[in-house]
Design a protein around this motif. Structure first.
Motif, PDB file in Angstrom:
ATOM      1  N   VAL A 124       0.848  -1.188   0.000  1.00 32.59           N
ATOM      2  CA  VAL A 124       0.000   0.000   0.000  1.00 32.59           C
ATOM      3  C   VAL A 124       0.887   1.242   0.000  1.00 32.59           C
ATOM      4  O   VAL A 124       1.816   1.348   0.798  1.00 32.59           O
ATOM      5  CB  VAL A 124      -0.918   0.031   1.245  1.00 32.59           C
ATOM      6  N   GLY A 125       0.572   2.181  -0.892  1.00 30.42           N
ATOM      7  CA  GLY A 125       1.234   3.473  -0.886  1.00 30.42           C
ATOM      8  C   GLY A 125       0.197   4.544  -0.578  1.00 30.42           C
ATOM      9  O   GLY A 125      -0.952   4.458  -1.026  1.00 30.42           O
ATOM     10  N   ALA A 126       0.572   5.534   0.203  1.00 31.43           N
ATOM     11  CA  ALA A 126      -0.388   6.577   0.543  1.00 31.43           C
ATOM     12  C   ALA A 126       0.296   7.926   0.572  1.00 31.43           C
ATOM     13  O   ALA A 126       1.463   8.049   0.934  1.00 31.43           O
ATOM     14  CB  ALA A 126      -1.032   6.286   1.897  1.00 31.43           C
ATOM     15  N   MET A 127      -0.472   8.964   0.186  1.00 29.49           N
ATOM     16  CA  MET A 127      -0.045  10.337   0.408  1.00 29.49           C
ATOM     17  C   MET A 127      -1.248  11.083   0.991  1.00 29.49           C
ATOM     18  O   MET A 127      -2.356  10.982   0.457  1.00 29.49           O
ATOM     19  CB  MET A 127       0.412  11.006  -0.887  1.00 29.49           C
ATOM     20  N   VAL A 128      -1.027  11.774   2.089  1.00 26.66           N
ATOM     21  CA  VAL A 128      -2.130  12.532   2.687  1.00 26.66           C
ATOM     22  C   VAL A 128      -1.681  13.972   2.922  1.00 26.66           C
ATOM     23  O   VAL A 128      -0.509  14.243   3.187  1.00 26.66           O
ATOM     24  CB  VAL A 128      -2.616  11.925   4.031  1.00 26.66           C
ATOM     25  N   GLY A 129      -2.646  14.883   2.775  1.00 30.66           N
ATOM     26  CA  GLY A 129      -2.417  16.276   3.122  1.00 30.66           C
ATOM     27  C   GLY A 129      -3.180  16.570   4.400  1.00 30.66           C
ATOM     28  O   GLY A 129      -4.378  16.276   4.496  1.00 30.66           O
ATOM     29  N   MET A 130      -2.484  17.110   5.380  1.00 28.44           N
ATOM     30  CA  MET A 130      -3.108  17.297   6.690  1.00 28.44           C
ATOM     31  C   MET A 130      -3.251  18.783   7.008  1.00 28.44           C
ATOM     32  O   MET A 130      -2.417  19.612   6.635  1.00 28.44           O
ATOM     33  CB  MET A 130      -2.262  16.626   7.777  1.00 28.44           C
ATOM     34  N   ASP A 131      -4.340  19.078   7.714  1.00 28.39           N
ATOM     35  CA  ASP A 131      -4.534  20.407   8.267  1.00 28.39           C
ATOM     36  C   ASP A 131      -4.772  20.178   9.748  1.00 28.39           C
ATOM     37  O   ASP A 131      -5.878  19.879  10.165  1.00 28.39           O
ATOM     38  CB  ASP A 131      -5.738  21.069   7.586  1.00 28.39           C
ATOM     39  N   GLY A 132      -3.705  20.280  10.507  1.00 27.48           N
ATOM     40  CA  GLY A 132      -3.796  19.864  11.911  1.00 27.48           C
ATOM     41  C   GLY A 132      -4.086  18.375  11.961  1.00 27.48           C
ATOM     42  O   GLY A 132      -3.390  17.590  11.321  1.00 27.48           O
ATOM     43  N   ALA A 133      -5.141  17.999  12.676  1.00 21.52           N
ATOM     44  CA  ALA A 133      -5.479  16.578  12.785  1.00 21.52           C
ATOM     45  C   ALA A 133      -6.360  16.129  11.628  1.00 21.52           C
ATOM     46  O   ALA A 133      -6.637  14.946  11.472  1.00 21.52           O
ATOM     47  CB  ALA A 133      -6.183  16.311  14.115  1.00 21.52           C
ATOM     48  N   THR A 134      -6.814  17.076  10.813  1.00 21.85           N
ATOM     49  CA  THR A 134      -7.787  16.737   9.767  1.00 21.85           C
ATOM     50  C   THR A 134      -7.096  16.432   8.449  1.00 21.85           C
ATOM     51  O   THR A 134      -6.170  17.125   8.021  1.00 21.85           O
ATOM     52  CB  THR A 134      -8.756  17.919   9.550  1.00 21.85           C
ATOM     53  N   CYS A 135      -7.573  15.365   7.841  1.00 16.52           N
ATOM     54  CA  CYS A 135      -7.042  14.959   6.551  1.00 16.52           C
ATOM     55  C   CYS A 135      -7.787  15.735   5.472  1.00 16.52           C
ATOM     56  O   CYS A 135      -8.990  15.566   5.298  1.00 16.52           O
ATOM     57  CB  CYS A 135      -7.238  13.456   6.377  1.00 16.52           C
ATOM     58  N   LYS A 136      -7.081  16.609   4.730  1.00 13.37           N
ATOM     59  CA  LYS A 136      -7.811  17.359   3.705  1.00 13.37           C
ATOM     60  C   LYS A 136      -7.685  16.711   2.320  1.00 13.37           C
ATOM     61  O   LYS A 136      -8.506  16.947   1.457  1.00 13.37           O
ATOM     62  CB  LYS A 136      -7.367  18.825   3.684  1.00 13.37           C
ATOM     63  N   GLU A 137      -6.662  15.890   2.166  1.00 14.92           N
ATOM     64  CA  GLU A 137      -6.484  15.232   0.866  1.00 14.92           C
ATOM     65  C   GLU A 137      -5.857  13.849   1.110  1.00 14.92           C
ATOM     66  O   GLU A 137      -5.016  13.709   1.993  1.00 14.92           O
ATOM     67  CB  GLU A 137      -5.566  16.091  -0.014  1.00 14.92           C
ATOM     68  N   ALA A 138      -6.271  12.862   0.342  1.00 16.58           N
ATOM     69  CA  ALA A 138      -5.666  11.535   0.497  1.00 16.58           C
ATOM     70  C   ALA A 138      -5.650  10.805  -0.834  1.00 16.58           C
ATOM     71  O   ALA A 138      -6.617  10.884  -1.602  1.00 16.58           O
ATOM     72  CB  ALA A 138      -6.448  10.715   1.523  1.00 16.58           C
ATOM     73  N   ARG A 139      -4.544  10.154  -1.094  1.00 18.12           N
ATOM     74  CA  ARG A 139      -4.467   9.255  -2.258  1.00 18.12           C
ATOM     75  C   ARG A 139      -3.888   7.928  -1.770  1.00 18.12           C
ATOM     76  O   ARG A 139      -2.832   7.895  -1.143  1.00 18.12           O
ATOM     77  CB  ARG A 139      -3.592   9.859  -3.354  1.00 18.12           C
ATOM     78  N   ILE A 140      -4.647   6.880  -2.019  1.00 20.43           N
ATOM     79  CA  ILE A 140      -4.270   5.563  -1.494  1.00 20.43           C
ATOM     80  C   ILE A 140      -4.195   4.592  -2.666  1.00 20.43           C
ATOM     81  O   ILE A 140      -5.142   4.514  -3.459  1.00 20.43           O
ATOM     82  CB  ILE A 140      -5.319   5.073  -0.463  1.00 20.43           C
ATOM     83  N   VAL A 141      -3.079   3.885  -2.784  1.00 24.00           N
ATOM     84  CA  VAL A 141      -2.915   2.938  -3.889  1.00 24.00           C
ATOM     85  C   VAL A 141      -2.560   1.562  -3.331  1.00 24.00           C
ATOM     86  O   VAL A 141      -1.652   1.424  -2.509  1.00 24.00           O
ATOM     87  CB  VAL A 141      -1.824   3.427  -4.876  1.00 24.00           C
ATOM     88  N   LEU A 142      -3.319   0.573  -3.786  1.00 26.08           N
ATOM     89  CA  LEU A 142      -3.143  -0.803  -3.302  1.00 26.08           C
ATOM     90  C   LEU A 142      -2.425  -1.631  -4.356  1.00 26.08           C
ATOM     91  O   LEU A 142      -2.797  -1.596  -5.531  1.00 26.08           O
ATOM     92  CB  LEU A 142      -4.511  -1.426  -3.019  1.00 26.08           C
TER      93      LEU A 142
END
Lengths: 750, 290
Positions: free
Chosen positions: B200-218
């Motif tokens: 699994v590969g992931a990239m997330v954009g965070m704003d404090g504790a909140t996830c504002k963007e996520a890309r998840i590849v299996l």
């Protein structure tokens, strides 16, 4: 550091190290004889079938092909115990069983020939499980073995050869037990020893009844004296080449010898038969399968009161010497479990999978890995620390046990309690052990657990060795012993042990080539016997050679023999190094001083090894990984520290400790095909997966030979699977009962 | 087993390579590191008429990092070069990590990252995290250069969008924006040196504790490395609490379409998809915070 040798116990290069790492060492595949042909084998796609018809006409017409053989025209040689393995048979009994052979000017031509062989099979029902093979309606592999059972008892071990252990009164024993462990446990990963070099031989008929075999082997004499004489002709000369690892599987290479010898006879030319990696995976030697069904009773003080049950030994499609493995396995179990009441029966069962044979040990790892889970259950119920249990139960000087020939022997070796305890302390056992099924530590999804198991063997003094040592006027020594180099460095160790060797620079001591024609008898490097048995013969022979030298020197120096000593090719009066003569002055140039000796088998000094393991289990993925291993032993005296270190680290790989986790031959149980017969899908620990590894090695002198040493190489793997099983059980808090401990199995248990 | 006969070509420039590829036509294969190609040839699964080696083409080698444009990994850059490159380790740690987790030392010293993508194994170690990061394949052909985002690059096991006559010249990885983090997670039944059973590969954009963007590849749970788009939607705009991570794992496991094979059963793969997705999101979020 003791001072009786310049080399014992000190690091130095193996004599063949430079040749190996520079590519100059000659392995079997490097050898080429004039006129030599190359052999290939056509193998069965069926696990069980009759060969109804086989047509080789087109194959014989392929250019370069010199011989094509089928079951109809191969020599009627038989091997196995009792004889039942033929060169080729009209029936195939596993996927990969031989159907036709070809010898040609090139491997490619031989392959083309085999592609042109037309075979008609009549598929038969196959059986892959020992219990199913024993059922009344099971398909039968051999007419000679009704019920798929091979008779027990190995003729070489005499009429009382162990086929199990029967002693005392088990019913009474169970009445005295405080806790009983019971069940059916399987150690059936049938892992492959997988030495880097696949098996290979060259066969050359130098006359109608005179065969020379070059072989990658750990025991040249198995070709000349022990196993192959069943071929029915008198004179075999076996020459061992540098051997790229064996792990028991290349004591001798039965089928490659059969194929090469048959083709060489048919073609009238030398024939090389080197198995491919795929053939090594699927048509050579797997570790036997082992299933224990039974009960073990213990008292709260750790006394074993009774062991009863059935040990099913799955030998696959044919039986080489499983009777001997059953006998030795039963012997080894008694070394670790002191018990007065036994009713354990070994049964050798045939199944339609590739054959099993000798792999890293000789029955003990198989029996203990399947039986110890039952013991662990009893220990858990009685809340006994396994270190305390093994300390109490491992055989001690004065204790008796039955060995392979069914005869009782009394241990006259050392008490290994100290090795065990020192191992436990160094490992941190007393801190890490929290009780049965209690993890050492839990950290989120990671659970840590520890386990320990022990193993020992009284075969370190088995069988016969003869040696001859020759001192030459130019200040050199030659050891004549038929010892091949299969990876353990034993040829170099023998140079250290020859007493004149210890007083000569190591580059002035040599060992004769491993050739049965020019050497005295040597049983081979089996059962960790190299250090004591082979070493014992060489040491005695060298002492006699030395005595002959001193006897010649005494009158020349005007001193008594007992006053003389010799170092670096010079004899002198002890304490008066100015009163001396060179060996050439003592011998002249047309003489050597030599001595011969023979070692006779002795089963009274068992060796010992404890393996402590710490594992971590990821409860998210179900993956178990070994974090740390500690090996504790007492070897009497370290001969070669690097070789010993290598032997102990050898608990990994080659069907050892990792058979508890991932090292497994995966068989498709509908077709009988091996699903992972290649180096990608067959799981092996790699260097990146090596855990921490420590040794605790004691040197308590043993009553063996001059240096008081015993070998330990063979047993490094044996305690591994059960120790890992215990550690994973403790990490999870769940009693695990089967191998291998795959992620799937672990997640199911959670 | 000896290799079958084939023509070996070793052009010095990309233009020459494209010309040779056009001239030789069908049955011509490209060789970067050869760790996949030569094995297939040795086992007789592939019998090329011609092999064009790319190693002599300087323009296809090396790794370039530009703080504005991002990372360019040349077609012949070795896996080990990617794994040990200081700029890759500093600015694209999961790319370096995935390369480091590929196969073994020998393979990493011969094999290339581009080759790992072109081989298009569903389990390719380098595909998931690069795809999650929006990396693109730079492809040269007779009609010039085109760029294809990796989430549209794979067509099936062993198949990519690369047309006959085209050469993948580089992999471009955009700069990771501030507040974003990445992770690569994988599991295989053996130890460290093995083909992944699930990755699994992931990239997330965070704003404090909140996830504002996520890309998840299996990886290794479908014919191609696949985006888990429903899982991405599930975590978007949410705090990555243990409960959300568990839900995300369950969602990813529902999106996965694994098969059973030698390496693992389908059920195990589904379960691991859940575990690794949760772990990847957690680690990526931690990386974003640093």
């Amino acid at each position: 550091m003791r001072t009786d040798s310049r080399f014992i116990g000190r690091p130095s290069h193996r004599q063949d190290a430079r040749a190996i790492v520079t590519g100059r060492a000659e392995f079997i595949d490097d050898l080429k004889l004039r006129g030599m042909l190359y052999a290939r084998v056509l193998r069965s796609p069926f696990a069980h079938a009759r060969v109804v018809a086989v047509d080789t006409e087109k194959a014989e017409a392929v250019p370069g092909v010199k011989a094509v053989l089928t079951h109809k025209n191969v020599p009627d040689w038989k091997a196995g115990t009792p004889f039942h393995i033929r060169v080729l048979d009209s029936k195939v009994r596993f996927v990969g069983d031989g159907v036709a052979l070809a010898a040609a000017e090139s491997e490619r031509a031989a392959e083309e020939a085999l592609e042109a062989v037309h075979v008609e099979y009549e598929p038969l029902e196959a059986v892959f499980d020992v219990d199913e093979a024993l059922a009344g309606d099971a398909p039968q592999l051999y007419e000679a073995f009704p019920g798929n059972v091979v008779p027990g008892g190995f003729p070489l071990y005499g009429p009382d050869c162990l086929t199990g252990i029967r002693l005392g009164d088990v019913e009474q024993g169970f009445r005295e037990a405080d806790a009983v462990g019971e069940g059916t446990y399987k150690y059936e990963t049938v892992a492959n020893p997988l030495p880097l070099e696949p098996p290979g031989v060259i066969a050359h008929w130098e006359g109608p009844d005179r065969l020379t075999i070059w072989a990658a082997t750990q025991s040249a004499s198995w070709h000349r004296f022990v196993m192959l004489p069943s071929l029915g002709f008198p004179d075999i000369r076996a020459i061992a080449t540098q051997c790229g690892g064996s792990f028991g599987s290349k004591n001798y290479s039965l089928m490659p010898c059969f194929y090469a010898a048959a083709l060489a006879r048919a073609a009238g030319r030398p024939v090389k038969m080197c198995f491919s990696k795929e053939e090594q995976f699927g048509a050579y030697t797997l570790r036997p399968g082992s299933r224990f069904k039974g009960r073990i009773g213990i008292r709260k003080d750790g006394t074993v009161t009774a062991v009863s049950g059935s040990w099913l030994f799955d030998t696959g499609a044919c039986s080489d010497i499983p009777q001997a493995q059953v006998a030795v396995g039963c012997g080894e179990l008694q070394l670790m479990l002191r018990c007065a009441n036994w009713d354990l029966t070994g049964t050798i069962v045939l199944t339609n999978r590739p054959p099993s044979g000798v792999v890293r040990g000789f029955g003990g790892q198989e029996l203990e890995s399947a039986l110890l889970p039952a013991l662990f259950e009893a220990l858990e119920k009685a809340a006994i620390d396994p270190v305390d249990f093994f300390r109490k139960n491992y055989v001690k000087p004065g204790d008796a046990y039955l060995w392979r020939n069914g005869k009782p022997y009394v241990d006259r070796g050392v008490d290994y309690s100290e090795a065990l305890e020192r191992g436990a302390e160094t490992f941190g056992w007393h801190r890490k052990w929290k009780g049965w099924l209690v993890p050492t530590r839990v950290d989120g999804q990671t659970r840590i657990g520890v386990g320990v198991s022990v193993h020992g063997n009284a075969d370190v003094g088995e069988d016969v060795s003869e040696a001859h040592v020759r001192l030459t006027p130019d200040g050199r020594a030659v050891v004549h012993a038929c010892v091949s180099e299969s990876g353990s460095g034993q040829r170099s160790s023998l140079c250290r042990m020859a007493p004149e060797g210890r007083q000569l620079p190591l580059d002035r001591v040599g060992v004769s080539p491993p050739d049965t024609l020019v050497n005295p008898f040597e049983f081979g490097l089996v059962g960790s016997r190299g250090t004591w048995a082979v070493g014992g013969a060489v040491i005695s022979a060298a002492e006699k050679a030395r005595a002959a030298l001193l006897a010649r020197a005494a009158p020349l120096l005007g001193a008594g023999e007992e006053e003389l000593d010799t170092t670096d090719g010079r004899v002198y009066v002890r304490g008066r190094s100015d009163r001396g003569l060179s060996w050439s002055r003592v011998m002249g140039i047309v003489r050597t001083c030599s001595g011969s000796a023979r070692y006779e088998e002795d089963f009274t000094v068992p060796n010992f090894l404890a393996l402590f393991v710490e594992v971590e289990v990821d409860t998210g993925t179900g993956k178990a990984a070994v974090r740390e291993v500690l090996a504790a032993t007492d070897v009497g005296r370290i001969i070669d520290p690097q070789a010993l270190e290598g032997q102990l680290r050898g608990c990994f790989g080659a069907a050892g400790l990792d058979t508890a986790l991932f090292e497994e031959t995966v068989l498709d149980r509908t077709t009988g095909r091996i699903l992972n017969g290649n180096m990608i899908d067959y799981k092996w620990r790699t260097f990146r997966d090596l855990p921490g590894f420590r040794n605790v090695i004691l040197e308590t002198p043993m009553p063996t030979h001059r240096f008081g040493a015993v070998g330990v190489g063979e047993i490094s793997t044996s305690p591994g699977p059960s120790a890992v099983l215990m550690a994973v059980s403790n990490a999870l808090g769940v009693r695990m009962t089967g191998y291998p401990l795959t992620p799937q199995r672990i997640l199911e248990a959670l | 087993m000896p290799l079958p006969k084939f023509e070996y070509l070793s052009p010095k420039s990309l233009e020459e390579a494209l010309q040779l590829l056009a001239d030789r036509g069908e049955g011509t294969h490209l060789l970067a590191g050869g760790t996949d190609l030569l094995v297939k040839m040795a086992h007789g699964h592939l019998k090329p008429r011609a092999v064009i080696a790319l190693k002599q083409i300087d323009a296809l080698g090396g790794i370039r990092f530009d703080p504005g444009k991002g990372l360019f990994i040349g077609a012949t850059a070795l896996l080990d070069e990617v794994a040990s490159h200081p700029d890759v380790k500093a600015h694209f740690p999961s790319v370096a990590y995935a390369a480091q987790q590929t196969a073994n030392v020998q393979i990493r010293n011969m094999g290339t990252l581009a080759g790992n993508l072109c081989n298009a194994a569903p389990s390719a170690d380098n595909a998931p995290v690069l795809t999650a990061m929006g990396a693109e394949a730079v492809i040269a052909g007779p009609k010039g250069e085109r760029r294809v985002a990796l989430d549209r690059f794979f067509k099936g096991p062993g198949q990519t969008v690369i047309e006959p006559g085209e050469i993948l010249t580089a992999v471009h990885v955009p700069v990771i924006p501030s507040g974003f983090g990445t992770s690569y997670q994988h599991v295989s039944p053996r130890g460290k040196v093995d083909i992944a059973a699930v990755c699994v590969g992931a990239m997330v954009g965070m704003d404090g504790a909140t996830c504002k963007e996520a890309r998840i590849v299996l990886g290794a749970v479908a014919p191609v490395p696949m985006r888990a788009e429903k899982t991405e939607a599930l975590v978007r705009g949410k705090a990555l609490t243990p409960e959300i991570l568990e839900k995300a794992g369950r969602q990813a496991s529902e999106e996965a379409r694994p098969i059973s094979d030698m390496r693992a059963g389908a059920e195990y793969r589904k379960r691991m998809t859940a575990v690794l997705t949760g772990r990847a999101l957690k680690q990526a979020a931690e990386a974003a915070a640093n």
